[in-house]
Design a protein around this motif. Structure first.
Motif, PDB file in Angstrom:
ATOM      1  N   LYS A 113      -7.322  51.582   6.484  1.00 28.13           N
ATOM      2  CA  LYS A 113      -6.021  51.209   5.760  1.00 28.13           C
ATOM      3  C   LYS A 113      -5.418  49.645   5.765  1.00 28.13           C
ATOM      4  O   LYS A 113      -4.907  49.431   5.110  1.00 28.13           O
ATOM      5  CB  LYS A 113      -5.259  52.771   5.877  1.00 28.13           C
ATOM      6  CG  LYS A 113      -5.203  53.636   4.858  1.00 28.13           C
ATOM      7  CD  LYS A 113      -4.278  55.069   5.375  1.00 28.13           C
ATOM      8  CE  LYS A 113      -4.882  56.342   5.340  1.00 28.13           C
ATOM      9  NZ  LYS A 113      -3.202  57.151   5.477  1.00 28.13           N
ATOM     10  N   ASP A 160      -9.310  42.727   1.559  1.00 28.33           N
ATOM     11  CA  ASP A 160      -9.645  43.739   0.236  1.00 28.33           C
ATOM     12  C   ASP A 160     -11.086  42.907  -0.413  1.00 28.33           C
ATOM     13  O   ASP A 160     -11.361  43.916  -1.075  1.00 28.33           O
ATOM     14  CB  ASP A 160      -8.725  43.907  -0.647  1.00 28.33           C
ATOM     15  CG  ASP A 160      -8.726  42.150  -0.850  1.00 28.33           C
ATOM     16  OD1 ASP A 160      -8.215  41.038  -0.421  1.00 28.33           O
ATOM     17  OD2 ASP A 160      -8.175  41.514  -2.846  1.00 28.33           O
ATOM     18  N   ARG A 199      -7.603  46.836   4.396  1.00 31.86           N
ATOM     19  CA  ARG A 199      -7.220  46.860   3.403  1.00 31.86           C
ATOM     20  C   ARG A 199      -5.991  46.132   3.178  1.00 31.86           C
ATOM     21  O   ARG A 199      -5.628  45.040   2.198  1.00 31.86           O
ATOM     22  CB  ARG A 199      -7.290  48.002   2.624  1.00 31.86           C
ATOM     23  CG  ARG A 199      -8.767  48.105   2.510  1.00 31.86           C
ATOM     24  CD  ARG A 199      -9.929  47.786   1.662  1.00 31.86           C
ATOM     25  NE  ARG A 199     -10.936  47.898   1.436  1.00 31.86           N
ATOM     26  CZ  ARG A 199     -12.317  47.364   1.200  1.00 31.86           C
ATOM     27  NH1 ARG A 199     -12.163  46.707   2.083  1.00 31.86           N
ATOM     28  NH2 ARG A 199     -13.130  47.797   1.520  1.00 31.86           N
ATOM     29  N   ALA A 200      -4.731  46.558   4.224  1.00 30.98           N
ATOM     30  CA  ALA A 200      -3.823  45.490   3.789  1.00 30.98           C
ATOM     31  C   ALA A 200      -4.165  43.996   4.294  1.00 30.98           C
ATOM     32  O   ALA A 200      -2.682  43.191   4.066  1.00 30.98           O
ATOM     33  CB  ALA A 200      -2.346  46.506   4.352  1.00 30.98           C
ATOM     34  N   LEU A 202      -9.764  55.991  -0.649  1.00 29.50           N
ATOM     35  CA  LEU A 202      -8.777  55.182   0.219  1.00 29.50           C
ATOM     36  C   LEU A 202      -9.072  53.808   0.333  1.00 29.50           C
ATOM     37  O   LEU A 202      -8.746  53.222   0.556  1.00 29.50           O
ATOM     38  CB  LEU A 202      -9.126  55.740   1.892  1.00 29.50           C
ATOM     39  CG  LEU A 202      -8.465  55.331   2.775  1.00 29.50           C
ATOM     40  CD1 LEU A 202      -6.561  55.457   3.036  1.00 29.50           C
ATOM     41  CD2 LEU A 202      -8.455  56.039   4.114  1.00 29.50           C
ATOM     42  N   ASP A 246     -12.185  59.491   1.474  1.00 31.59           N
ATOM     43  CA  ASP A 246     -12.866  57.719   2.137  1.00 31.59           C
ATOM     44  C   ASP A 246     -13.611  57.294   0.277  1.00 31.59           C
ATOM     45  O   ASP A 246     -12.240  55.787   0.784  1.00 31.59           O
ATOM     46  CB  ASP A 246     -13.808  58.202   2.886  1.00 31.59           C
ATOM     47  CG  ASP A 246     -12.903  59.210   4.228  1.00 31.59           C
ATOM     48  OD1 ASP A 246     -12.052  58.550   4.124  1.00 31.59           O
ATOM     49  OD2 ASP A 246     -13.810  59.593   4.885  1.00 31.59           O
ATOM     50  N   ARG A 251     -10.680  55.486   9.915  1.00 26.46           N
ATOM     51  CA  ARG A 251      -9.778  55.901   8.044  1.00 26.46           C
ATOM     52  C   ARG A 251      -7.896  54.875   8.193  1.00 26.46           C
ATOM     53  O   ARG A 251      -7.850  54.040   7.503  1.00 26.46           O
ATOM     54  CB  ARG A 251      -8.803  57.367   8.097  1.00 26.46           C
ATOM     55  CG  ARG A 251     -10.606  57.987   7.490  1.00 26.46           C
ATOM     56  CD  ARG A 251     -10.162  59.043   7.098  1.00 26.46           C
ATOM     57  NE  ARG A 251     -11.268  60.423   6.088  1.00 26.46           N
ATOM     58  CZ  ARG A 251     -11.822  60.536   7.656  1.00 26.46           C
ATOM     59  NH1 ARG A 251     -11.187  61.080   8.135  1.00 26.46           N
ATOM     60  NH2 ARG A 251     -13.211  61.514   6.646  1.00 26.46           N
ATOM     61  N   THR A 252      -7.079  54.911   9.732  1.00 26.88           N
ATOM     62  CA  THR A 252      -6.284  54.082   9.522  1.00 26.88           C
ATOM     63  C   THR A 252      -6.860  52.910  10.031  1.00 26.88           C
ATOM     64  O   THR A 252      -6.126  51.643   9.613  1.00 26.88           O
ATOM     65  CB  THR A 252      -5.718  54.645  10.969  1.00 26.88           C
ATOM     66  OG1 THR A 252      -5.279  56.040  10.866  1.00 26.88           O
ATOM     67  CG2 THR A 252      -4.490  54.044  11.286  1.00 26.88           C
TER      68      THR A 252
END
Length: 121
Positions: free
Chosen positions: A65, A74, A68-69, A96, A93, A61-62
């Motif tokens: 994130k 993306d 995606r940044a 997220l 998720d 999950r981390t």
């Protein structure tokens, strides 16, 4: 050739997933945790990432994130992978930023069906 990054702390899962995904015509890179996966993405952004949820150092999950940044992160198609079939976790998720979910254990037919669903084949 499309490139997939397999991110999982289990060497066995990485090897099984790599074989399945290579048979689908992808080049495959492997990472044993999210931190190593981010380094791999900085070197070369994959088209698709198969991401284990629970890993040491940096969990899935981390990593998602952070991916995606990143510039171009993306656009990476992401599939979260876990043994936990908790619907609330799966929904979280997807919110997220995951594109799809894959439950372990999986086989070639299941992976192929997810890739078809995501229009990756």
């Amino acid at each position: 050739m499309k490139r997939c990054l397999v991110v999982d702390d289990s060497r066995v899962i990485r090897r099984v997933a790599t074989k399945i995904i290579q048979d689908l015509g992808f080049a495959v890179d492997e990472a044993e945790n999210g931190q190593i996966a981010l380094e791999a993405c900085r070197a070369r952004m994959p088209d698709l990432a198969l991401i284990d949820v629970d890993m040491p150092v940096m969990d899935g999950r981390t990593y998602l994130k952070a991916l995606r940044a990143m510039p171009g992160g993306d656009k990476v198609v992401t599939i979260m992978c876990t043994t936990d079939a908790d619907v609330e976790e799966i929904e979280a998720d997807l919110k997220l930023g995951a594109d799809e979910y894959l439950l372990k254990p999986f086989d070639g037919d299941i992976v192929r069906s997810k890739f078809v669903l995501l229009d990756m084949l």
